[in-house]
Scaffold this motif. Sequence first.
Motif, PDB file in Angstrom:
ATOM      1  N   ARG A  96       9.047  -9.035   8.650  1.00 24.87           N
ATOM      2  CA  ARG A  96      10.171  -8.071   8.555  1.00 24.87           C
ATOM      3  C   ARG A  96       9.797  -6.892   7.670  1.00 24.87           C
ATOM      4  N   THR A  97       9.030  -7.220   6.614  1.00 26.48           N
ATOM      5  CA  THR A  97       8.506  -6.182   5.718  1.00 26.48           C
ATOM      6  C   THR A  97       7.051  -6.563   5.436  1.00 26.48           C
ATOM      7  N   VAL A  98       6.318  -5.666   4.802  1.00 27.56           N
ATOM      8  CA  VAL A  98       4.941  -6.015   4.424  1.00 27.56           C
ATOM      9  C   VAL A  98       5.032  -7.082   3.335  1.00 27.56           C
ATOM     10  N   GLU A  99       4.346  -8.191   3.548  1.00 30.45           N
ATOM     11  CA  GLU A  99       4.435  -9.268   2.567  1.00 30.45           C
ATOM     12  C   GLU A  99       3.567  -8.964   1.359  1.00 30.45           C
ATOM     13  N   THR A 100       4.172  -9.072   0.188  1.00 32.07           N
ATOM     14  CA  THR A 100       3.420  -8.826  -1.047  1.00 32.07           C
ATOM     15  C   THR A 100       3.707  -9.939  -2.039  1.00 32.07           C
ATOM     16  N   ASN A 101       2.835 -10.039  -3.048  1.00 25.89           N
ATOM     17  CA  ASN A 101       3.136 -10.958  -4.145  1.00 25.89           C
ATOM     18  C   ASN A 101       3.968 -10.208  -5.194  1.00 25.89           C
ATOM     19  N   GLU A 102       4.186 -10.847  -6.329  1.00 22.09           N
ATOM     20  CA  GLU A 102       5.064 -10.209  -7.314  1.00 22.09           C
ATOM     21  C   GLU A 102       4.439  -8.967  -7.945  1.00 22.09           C
ATOM     22  N   PHE A 103       3.134  -8.787  -7.730  1.00 27.28           N
ATOM     23  CA  PHE A 103       2.483  -7.563  -8.233  1.00 27.28           C
ATOM     24  C   PHE A 103       2.475  -6.471  -7.159  1.00 27.28           C
ATOM     25  N   LEU A 104       3.114  -6.755  -6.036  1.00 21.05           N
ATOM     26  CA  LEU A 104       3.193  -5.852  -4.877  1.00 21.05           C
ATOM     27  C   LEU A 104       1.858  -5.744  -4.144  1.00 21.05           C
ATOM     28  N   GLN A 105       0.984  -6.750  -4.333  1.00 17.30           N
ATOM     29  CA  GLN A 105      -0.289  -6.765  -3.618  1.00 17.30           C
ATOM     30  C   GLN A 105      -0.118  -7.470  -2.276  1.00 17.30           C
ATOM     31  N   THR A 106      -0.773  -6.936  -1.259  1.00 12.20           N
ATOM     32  CA  THR A 106      -0.823  -7.634   0.020  1.00 12.20           C
ATOM     33  C   THR A 106      -1.927  -8.694  -0.078  1.00 12.20           C
ATOM     34  N   ARG A 107      -2.330  -9.267   1.045  1.00 15.69           N
ATOM     35  CA  ARG A 107      -3.383 -10.283   0.956  1.00 15.69           C
ATOM     36  C   ARG A 107      -4.697  -9.681   0.464  1.00 15.69           C
ATOM     37  N   TYR A 108      -4.846  -8.368   0.610  1.00 15.84           N
ATOM     38  CA  TYR A 108      -5.997  -7.692  -0.001  1.00 15.84           C
ATOM     39  C   TYR A 108      -5.545  -7.206  -1.366  1.00 15.84           C
ATOM     40  N   LEU A 152      -2.027  -2.496   9.960  1.00  9.29           N
ATOM     41  CA  LEU A 152      -1.662  -3.796   9.376  1.00  9.29           C
ATOM     42  C   LEU A 152      -2.157  -4.945  10.254  1.00  9.29           C
ATOM     43  N   GLU A 153      -1.936  -4.816  11.582  1.00  6.80           N
ATOM     44  CA  GLU A 153      -2.330  -5.889  12.500  1.00  6.80           C
ATOM     45  C   GLU A 153      -3.836  -6.101  12.430  1.00  6.80           C
ATOM     46  N   GLU A 154      -4.604  -4.991  12.501  1.00 11.00           N
ATOM     47  CA  GLU A 154      -6.062  -5.093  12.529  1.00 11.00           C
ATOM     48  C   GLU A 154      -6.599  -5.755  11.260  1.00 11.00           C
ATOM     49  N   LEU A 155      -5.950  -5.504  10.135  1.00  9.18           N
ATOM     50  CA  LEU A 155      -6.437  -6.094   8.884  1.00  9.18           C
ATOM     51  C   LEU A 155      -5.803  -7.454   8.606  1.00  9.18           C
ATOM     52  N   GLY A 156      -4.920  -7.868   9.486  1.00  6.76           N
ATOM     53  CA  GLY A 156      -4.273  -9.176   9.301  1.00  6.76           C
ATOM     54  C   GLY A 156      -3.354  -9.189   8.095  1.00  6.76           C
ATOM     55  N   ILE A 157      -2.747  -8.045   7.762  1.00  6.03           N
ATOM     56  CA  ILE A 157      -1.799  -8.009   6.632  1.00  6.03           C
ATOM     57  C   ILE A 157      -0.453  -8.519   7.139  1.00  6.03           C
ATOM     58  N   ALA A 158       0.002  -9.603   6.537  1.00  9.50           N
ATOM     59  CA  ALA A 158       1.226 -10.243   7.014  1.00  9.50           C
ATOM     60  C   ALA A 158       2.409  -9.291   6.859  1.00  9.50           C
ATOM     61  N   GLU A 205      -1.207  16.469   5.409  1.00 10.26           N
ATOM     62  CA  GLU A 205      -0.168  16.273   6.422  1.00 10.26           C
ATOM     63  C   GLU A 205      -0.837  15.712   7.653  1.00 10.26           C
ATOM     64  N   GLY A 206      -0.529  14.471   7.957  1.00  9.96           N
ATOM     65  CA  GLY A 206      -1.165  13.833   9.103  1.00  9.96           C
ATOM     66  C   GLY A 206      -0.817  12.367   9.144  1.00  9.96           C
ATOM     67  N   ARG A 207      -1.376  11.694  10.139  1.00 11.14           N
ATOM     68  CA  ARG A 207      -1.055  10.283  10.319  1.00 11.14           C
ATOM     69  C   ARG A 207      -2.199   9.427   9.774  1.00 11.14           C
ATOM     70  N   ALA A 208      -1.825   8.467   8.932  1.00 11.26           N
ATOM     71  CA  ALA A 208      -2.844   7.629   8.296  1.00 11.26           C
ATOM     72  C   ALA A 208      -2.970   6.289   9.009  1.00 11.26           C
ATOM     73  N   LYS A 209      -4.189   5.774   8.985  1.00 11.47           N
ATOM     74  CA  LYS A 209      -4.402   4.411   9.503  1.00 11.47           C
ATOM     75  C   LYS A 209      -5.428   3.727   8.608  1.00 11.47           C
ATOM     76  N   ILE A 210      -5.096   2.514   8.203  1.00 10.65           N
ATOM     77  CA  ILE A 210      -6.044   1.777   7.361  1.00 10.65           C
ATOM     78  C   ILE A 210      -7.092   1.184   8.297  1.00 10.65           C
ATOM     79  N   VAL A 211      -8.358   1.501   8.081  1.00 11.11           N
ATOM     80  CA  VAL A 211      -9.387   0.992   8.984  1.00 11.11           C
ATOM     81  C   VAL A 211     -10.262  -0.066   8.319  1.00 11.11           C
ATOM     82  N   ALA A 246       3.418   3.016   1.759  1.00 12.65           N
ATOM     83  CA  ALA A 246       4.809   3.412   1.470  1.00 12.65           C
ATOM     84  C   ALA A 246       5.379   4.046   2.735  1.00 12.65           C
ATOM     85  N   ALA A 247       5.274   3.292   3.834  1.00 14.08           N
ATOM     86  CA  ALA A 247       5.562   3.869   5.159  1.00 14.08           C
ATOM     87  C   ALA A 247       7.041   3.814   5.538  1.00 14.08           C
TER      88      ALA A 247
END
Length: 714
Positions: free
Chosen positions: A523-535, A514-520, A345-351, A376-377
Amino acid sequence: MSRRRLLLLTVLLAGAAAFVALDLGRYLNLEYFKSQQAAIETWRAAHPAAAALGFFLAYVAVTGLSLPGAAVMTLAVGAIFGLLWGTVLVSFASSIGATLAFLASRFLLRDWVQARFGERLRAINNGVAREGAFYLFTLRLVPVFPFFMINLLMGLTPMRAATFYWVSQVGMLAGTLVYVNAGTQLAAIDSLGGILSPALIASFALLGVFPLIAKKIVDAVKARQVYAGWTRPRRFDRNLVVIGGGSAGLVTAYIAAAVKARVTLIEQHKLGGDCLNTGCVPSKALIRSAKLLSHMRRSDEFGIRSAAAEFDFAEVMERVQRVVRTVEPHDSAERYAGLGVEVIEGRAKIVSPWEVEVVANDGRTRRLATRGIVIAAGARPFVPPIPGIEEVGYLTSDSVWALRELPPRLVVLGGGPIGCELTQTFARLGSRVTQVEMAPRLMLREDPEASAIVTRRFRDEGIAVLLDHRAKQFLIENGERILIAEHAGGDVRIPFDAVLVAVGRVANLKGYGLEELGIAAERTVETNEFLQTRYPNIYAAGDVAGPYQFTHTAAHQAWYAAVNALFDPFKKFRADYSVIPWATFVDPEVARVGLNETEANERGIAHEITVYGIDDLDRAIADGEAHGFVKVLTVPGKDRILGVTIVGEHAADLIAEFVLAMRHGIGLNKILGTIHIYPTLAEANKYAAGNWKKAHAPQTLLAWVERFHAWRRG
Ligand SMILES: Cc1cc2nc3c(=O)[nH]c(=O)nc-3n(C[C@H](O)[C@H](O)[C@H](O)COP(=O)(O)OP(=O)(O)OC[C@H]3O[C@@H](n4cnc5c(N)ncnc54)[C@H](O)[C@@H]3O)c2cc1C
């Protein structure tokens, strides 16, 4: 067919007919060419330009008209013009001819094919839009499919002609070189089979796998670029970290644990997310109480002279919380811990692409190293910046559940599913509700007749439904809250005690890396058809990823996110959105799967419509719920369901039969042939199928059968 199309078709058919009638094919074989080779070479030495032009035009004509013989012509050109000029000549002629065939197919057939099969071609169209050039390049390099087929089929897709031309030219170059080169050796080759020596086969095979190897290399290079600058941990403590414990996050964690992965689920607020705490569960619980009240108000319809309901709004809202608490254990930390999920229980941040920092609710900060991450935010209500809104104060679907006093006059902003459900519920509980919607009708995603039934019911129940009204400003005048809405060029004043804002939901995109990692994430997190972000090791699912905002779609995506995150690069799956159902739980319910008529028309998809009116259904009549319809869209002349809308009592349950049918390719004939219990609401589905069948009855055969019976009567 238009005149221009007819003209082109005539020219093409005339060309093909002349080819057959004059037996021109006899000139396009190896024996004939070899017999004439010396004469042609002499002519070419005397008239080099005319010979080149003649061959060029003939080559364009053969490929443009999709006639057989291009391979032989390529060899001939090699033999006569040599490797360099032969390659130049064939390369341009074949590309131009192919593009002409592509354009002809597009001009003659594309509109028709897309209108008729657009729905089924959607995946292909999307694929072509995304990676069409690459696929075409692969097909050009690998001479597995005849080139004329590729030209004609590509013409039916949305690929741009310029792209088709240059990819064809580049893609065919290697093959052209091989064939022209073979042509220069023509004297030594007796048949086309002779060209396919082991060395040549090996080189073609290499050409075939080259694009796939190239794609793998491109993907690897892209991934390296994305990860450049980040240090990958030497080892990971976990296989997966899931950010957010709502529907998407819970299902992701569940699946990961089920396949024995080490998974950590992080939730900053309440496990269960929106659905359990502020969405599906409390709304459906409140709808139930409101429906009971509506039935009591209608008691005389059921032969009961009067039925009074004494109730306290606060107690109704407490019951809602009791329902939430009853469902809560399904989503609890204890249950998930028992399944093998580590819950924090806590707040997550991708670093970093492999690290998540958690500030736990007890204040401790931890850094988790993980092979994969699933975001899944979720989402939150959108509050439009209408002047004065902060001053008057507002409720949203997040805060409305804390109310313990019923607002006497409630304004609901928004005519979408959440706005409609809460409008009717509060009206039934006793608020005087004004629903304000800027569109010309409620529930804009559904067909107009569905909106009309809901609007009529709302108005019958005393709700003021204001359509084409745009909320412009909030004021407080003499202590009274007022909404100014723009309508038909003028201003409408709506006094109220509370306003509920339900104009849509926005994804949670800020504050967790998301901003720090440059994840587009526009309006929503951009993913490909496999639900992958740019990483490629970071995935997203649920409301935060879209395009749908339902619990069941969040759970559906969660399966893909979990499986792909855990098993890529060995295996991954494209998220399948082919059959997505949903419902709005107003009374009468509105449920849908697949296409509706509005969308089919907008997208130019050919369809037939079959409607069954539920006002005719025995059980609905007995229940006093004889209203609504089942509306089925099918492929013209075929038993294939494109979509279904049901409006009526328990529509959200009734539609399940069609969801199953669509998912597994079952048609209306099979639904008609299935026994449905009498008397049930589910019979409506069978009667809809029956209406479709009646409309497709074989009239000629029936006329003969009638004669047969007449004959039998004597
Ligand atoms: C009033 C209402 C009625 C609805 N009715 C229905 C319905 O009948 N049927 C239906 O299918 N859908 C319905 N929905 C929609 C449904 O609730 C959502 O689609 C669903 O909850 C989405 O799930 P999710 O997991 O994507 O997001 P959420 O449920 O929003 O979960 C996201 C979670 O992530 C957490 N989080 C965010 N950032 C962080 C972070 N940095 N660290 C840790 N945790 C974080 C949040 O606290 C939240 O708990 C309704 C919604 C509303 C508002």
